[in-house]
Design a protein around this motif. Structure first.
Motif, PDB file in Angstrom:
ATOM      1  N   VAL A 250       0.858  -1.184   0.000  1.00  0.00           N
ATOM      2  CA  VAL A 250       0.000   0.000   0.000  1.00  0.00           C
ATOM      3  C   VAL A 250       0.892   1.231   0.000  1.00  0.00           C
ATOM      4  O   VAL A 250       1.725   1.413   0.895  1.00  0.00           O
ATOM      5  CB  VAL A 250      -0.927   0.022   1.236  1.00  0.00           C
ATOM      6  CG1 VAL A 250      -1.840   1.246   1.189  1.00  0.00           C
ATOM      7  CG2 VAL A 250      -1.758  -1.258   1.307  1.00  0.00           C
ATOM      8  N   THR A 251       0.749   2.056  -1.019  1.00  0.00           N
ATOM      9  CA  THR A 251       1.581   3.257  -1.127  1.00  0.00           C
ATOM     10  C   THR A 251       0.716   4.425  -1.572  1.00  0.00           C
ATOM     11  O   THR A 251      -0.469   4.268  -1.870  1.00  0.00           O
ATOM     12  CB  THR A 251       2.747   3.030  -2.116  1.00  0.00           C
ATOM     13  OG1 THR A 251       3.610   4.170  -2.106  1.00  0.00           O
ATOM     14  CG2 THR A 251       2.246   2.789  -3.531  1.00  0.00           C
ATOM     15  N   GLY A 252       1.306   5.615  -1.609  1.00  0.00           N
ATOM     16  CA  GLY A 252       0.550   6.799  -2.009  1.00  0.00           C
ATOM     17  C   GLY A 252       1.104   8.045  -1.359  1.00  0.00           C
ATOM     18  O   GLY A 252       2.129   8.015  -0.675  1.00  0.00           O
ATOM     19  N   GLU A 253       0.404   9.145  -1.566  1.00  0.00           N
ATOM     20  CA  GLU A 253       0.880  10.438  -1.088  1.00  0.00           C
ATOM     21  C   GLU A 253       0.799  10.544   0.428  1.00  0.00           C
ATOM     22  O   GLU A 253       0.093   9.784   1.091  1.00  0.00           O
ATOM     23  CB  GLU A 253       0.051  11.555  -1.731  1.00  0.00           C
ATOM     24  CG  GLU A 253      -1.410  11.479  -1.347  1.00  0.00           C
ATOM     25  CD  GLU A 253      -2.281  12.486  -2.066  1.00  0.00           C
ATOM     26  OE1 GLU A 253      -3.442  12.661  -1.656  1.00  0.00           O
ATOM     27  OE2 GLU A 253      -1.792  13.100  -3.043  1.00  0.00           O
TER      28      GLU A 253
ATOM     29  N   LYS B 249      -3.274   5.780   3.967  1.00  0.00           N
ATOM     30  CA  LYS B 249      -2.752   4.428   3.723  1.00  0.00           C
ATOM     31  C   LYS B 249      -2.913   3.542   4.959  1.00  0.00           C
ATOM     32  O   LYS B 249      -3.363   2.401   4.864  1.00  0.00           O
ATOM     33  CB  LYS B 249      -1.260   4.487   3.343  1.00  0.00           C
ATOM     34  CG  LYS B 249      -0.962   5.097   2.012  1.00  0.00           C
ATOM     35  CD  LYS B 249       0.548   5.120   1.778  1.00  0.00           C
ATOM     36  CE  LYS B 249       1.224   6.024   2.783  1.00  0.00           C
ATOM     37  NZ  LYS B 249       2.686   5.972   2.709  1.00  0.00           N
ATOM     38  N   SER B 250      -2.515   4.083   6.110  1.00  0.00           N
ATOM     39  CA  SER B 250      -2.545   3.284   7.339  1.00  0.00           C
ATOM     40  C   SER B 250      -3.975   2.924   7.721  1.00  0.00           C
ATOM     41  O   SER B 250      -4.255   1.794   8.135  1.00  0.00           O
ATOM     42  CB  SER B 250      -1.859   4.043   8.477  1.00  0.00           C
ATOM     43  OG  SER B 250      -0.503   4.281   8.161  1.00  0.00           O
ATOM     44  N   SER B 251      -4.894   3.866   7.566  1.00  0.00           N
ATOM     45  CA  SER B 251      -6.300   3.574   7.867  1.00  0.00           C
ATOM     46  C   SER B 251      -6.867   2.536   6.907  1.00  0.00           C
ATOM     47  O   SER B 251      -7.680   1.694   7.284  1.00  0.00           O
ATOM     48  CB  SER B 251      -7.140   4.861   7.784  1.00  0.00           C
ATOM     49  OG  SER B 251      -6.835   5.719   8.856  1.00  0.00           O
ATOM     50  N   PHE B 252      -6.412   2.591   5.652  1.00  0.00           N
ATOM     51  CA  PHE B 252      -6.840   1.595   4.664  1.00  0.00           C
ATOM     52  C   PHE B 252      -6.347   0.205   5.065  1.00  0.00           C
ATOM     53  O   PHE B 252      -7.090  -0.776   4.994  1.00  0.00           O
ATOM     54  CB  PHE B 252      -6.304   1.979   3.289  1.00  0.00           C
ATOM     55  CG  PHE B 252      -6.579   0.960   2.215  1.00  0.00           C
ATOM     56  CD1 PHE B 252      -7.857   0.793   1.705  1.00  0.00           C
ATOM     57  CD2 PHE B 252      -5.564   0.152   1.718  1.00  0.00           C
ATOM     58  CE1 PHE B 252      -8.123  -0.155   0.725  1.00  0.00           C
ATOM     59  CE2 PHE B 252      -5.808  -0.793   0.739  1.00  0.00           C
ATOM     60  CZ  PHE B 252      -7.097  -0.947   0.244  1.00  0.00           C
TER      61      PHE B 252
ATOM     62  N   ASP C  68       2.978  -1.266   4.593  1.00  0.00           N
ATOM     63  CA  ASP C  68       2.803   0.190   4.517  1.00  0.00           C
ATOM     64  C   ASP C  68       4.100   0.774   3.963  1.00  0.00           C
ATOM     65  O   ASP C  68       5.130   0.779   4.642  1.00  0.00           O
ATOM     66  CB  ASP C  68       2.517   0.725   5.924  1.00  0.00           C
ATOM     67  CG  ASP C  68       1.900   2.105   5.908  1.00  0.00           C
ATOM     68  OD1 ASP C  68       1.924   2.746   4.839  1.00  0.00           O
ATOM     69  OD2 ASP C  68       1.405   2.546   6.958  1.00  0.00           O
ATOM     70  N   LEU C  69       4.046   1.239   2.716  1.00  0.00           N
ATOM     71  CA  LEU C  69       5.244   1.752   2.048  1.00  0.00           C
ATOM     72  C   LEU C  69       5.281   3.277   2.100  1.00  0.00           C
ATOM     73  O   LEU C  69       4.240   3.928   2.053  1.00  0.00           O
ATOM     74  CB  LEU C  69       5.274   1.311   0.576  1.00  0.00           C
ATOM     75  CG  LEU C  69       5.139  -0.179   0.268  1.00  0.00           C
ATOM     76  CD1 LEU C  69       5.322  -0.405  -1.232  1.00  0.00           C
ATOM     77  CD2 LEU C  69       6.143  -1.006   1.050  1.00  0.00           C
TER      78      LEU C  69
END
Length: 414
Positions: free
Chosen positions: A75-78, A83-86, A127-128
């Motif tokens: 899971v990555t992104g801005e 991300k963590s909640s996802f 978590d990236l």
């Protein structure tokens, strides 16, 4: 009752075994099967040739593979995209629970952080760091995060997908991995839109506008067939969350589908049903291996060891389907109701309770008679399983219905 289902396969029954095995797996769509086409064909070939040991070995290998093969989700992104909640939502863990992924309004992940699923130990969500925070070109970023070990990438955004995320998606595709664009916090967008336009607000129209704007931007930036899933991390039963889970499940290799499906929270009745179908296939394969394919005659009574295994199986199913005592305590606390109120419409907590002089073995045999009567005595024509497996199917039915009852009650309180 003592000889119910008792039988030993004969040589001339091998053709029946093959056809029954084939017919059973025809009941499932290809994307829902937990063993591959190749494995199905191999087992069928062994049965056709009368090679019972070969079929037994192929099923054993398939079951072992399902139980041990790792599933890794990146899971990555801005920064601050959720991300963590996802990750917590996929794990069925609340943000404030002890082993939850750390959440915050700033970038909390500056290192690659693994999170094991609390119930499915073969599933890890990673978590990236956001590619924008790493300041690496996409190819270098993917090498840095060891892209080869992930089954797929989820690219998360809360405002818009930047050039970093678009370029990352292209690089992932070139490396023959799947990626999924996820837009979080759509519930906040809808709430703001409703405040701004209370008279003309249209939920579906607003969601379509958000989706269309993302698709337009992605196409303009060279993503030919983009998919964007609009979700709320705090309501995984709504928006596109169920559709996203469905997509992830279908595109996984067959041997990884079972544990991934079992990991999914009970977000919809369809998700619960798919979890049931997956668990049923697994038990059915175990029954084939230990029952029909055994050269030992099927025993006509339930042994103490059978009863112990059945108790363990029921406990396991209740945990997987979220109807175990600990899960019910959490639900009752959230709903601010007594736990007994949740239990009153459920059956699984009381399945193994006995009264007066009744023994657990005797009660289980009554369940077996009831199951046999409802199912015509056989699960599938030509197949004779051990009694304990018929009871496992019965337990699965009850636990699945309990999970659906709890979900309906949760919906009724919304």
């Amino acid at each position: 009752m003592g000889q119910l289902f008792s039988s030993t396969p004969k040589d001339e029954d091998h053709g029946d075994l093959e056809s029954s095995f084939t017919e059973y797996f025809k009941n499932y769509k290809e994307e829902s099967k937990i063993i591959s086409k190749e494995t199905v064909r191999l087992i069928e070939l062994h049965l056709k040739k009368g090679n019972i040991q070969g079929a037994n070995s192929a099923i054993s290998d398939a079951l072992k593979n399902i139980d041990t093969v790792p599933i890794n989700v990146a899971v990555t992104g801005e920064s601050g995209a959720g991300k963590s909640s996802f990750i917590n939502a996929l794990r069925g863990v609340k943000d404030e629970e002890e082993d939850a992924a750390e959440t915050g309004v700033t970038e909390t992940t500056m290192a690659i952080t693994p999170y094991k699923h609390p119930k499915i130990k073969t599933l890890t969500l990673w978590d990236l760091p956001g590619i924008g925070t790493m300041k690496f070109p996409p190819k270098d970023y993917l090498e840095k995060v060891e892209f080869k070990k992930y089954d797929f990438f989820v690219i998360v955004s809360t405002t818009r997908f930047t050039k970093y995320e678009v370029d990352l998606a292209k690089a992932i595709r070139l490396m023959k991995k799947n990626y999924y664009f996820v837009r979080t916090k759509v519930d906040s967008d809808l709430e703001n839109e409703k405040k701004c336009k209370p008279r003309t607000f249209d939920r579906e129209k607003t969601l379509n506008q958000i989706r269309s704007s993302y698709l337009h931007i992605l196409r303009d930036n060279g993503i030919s067939e983009p998919q964007v899933f609009l979700i709320s991390n705090h309501d995984s039963s709504d928006y596109d969350f169920p559709v996203l889970v469905d997509s992830l499940f279908k595109e996984l290799p067959a041997q990884k589908r079972h544990n991934f499906m079992l990991s999914v929270p009970n977000i919809t009745e369809a998700a619960i049903q798919r979890k049931y179908d997956s668990a049923k296939q697994f038990v059915w394969l175990e029954a084939m291996k230990d029952g029909v394919l055994s050269t030992v005659p099927i025993v006509g009574i339930l042994k103490d060891s059978d009863v112990e295994k059945l108790e363990a199986s029921l406990s396991h199913y209740r945990v997987l389907f979220g109807v175990d005592d600990e899960s019910l305590e959490f639900m009752a606390k959230d709903a601010q109701v007594p736990v007994e109120q949740l239990k009153k419409n459920l059956k699984s907590p009381y399945l193994l309770q006995t009264k007066n002089e009744e023994t657990l073995g005797g009660k289980l045999l009554k369940y077996l008679e009831k199951f046999a009567s409802a199912n015509g005595g056989l699960l599938a024509t030509g197949l004779y399983f051990r009694k304990s497996f018929y009871l496992q199917f019965h337990f699965l039915d009850i636990v699945t219905e309990d999970a659906k009852v709890l979900l309906r009650e949760a919906y009724s309180k919304i």
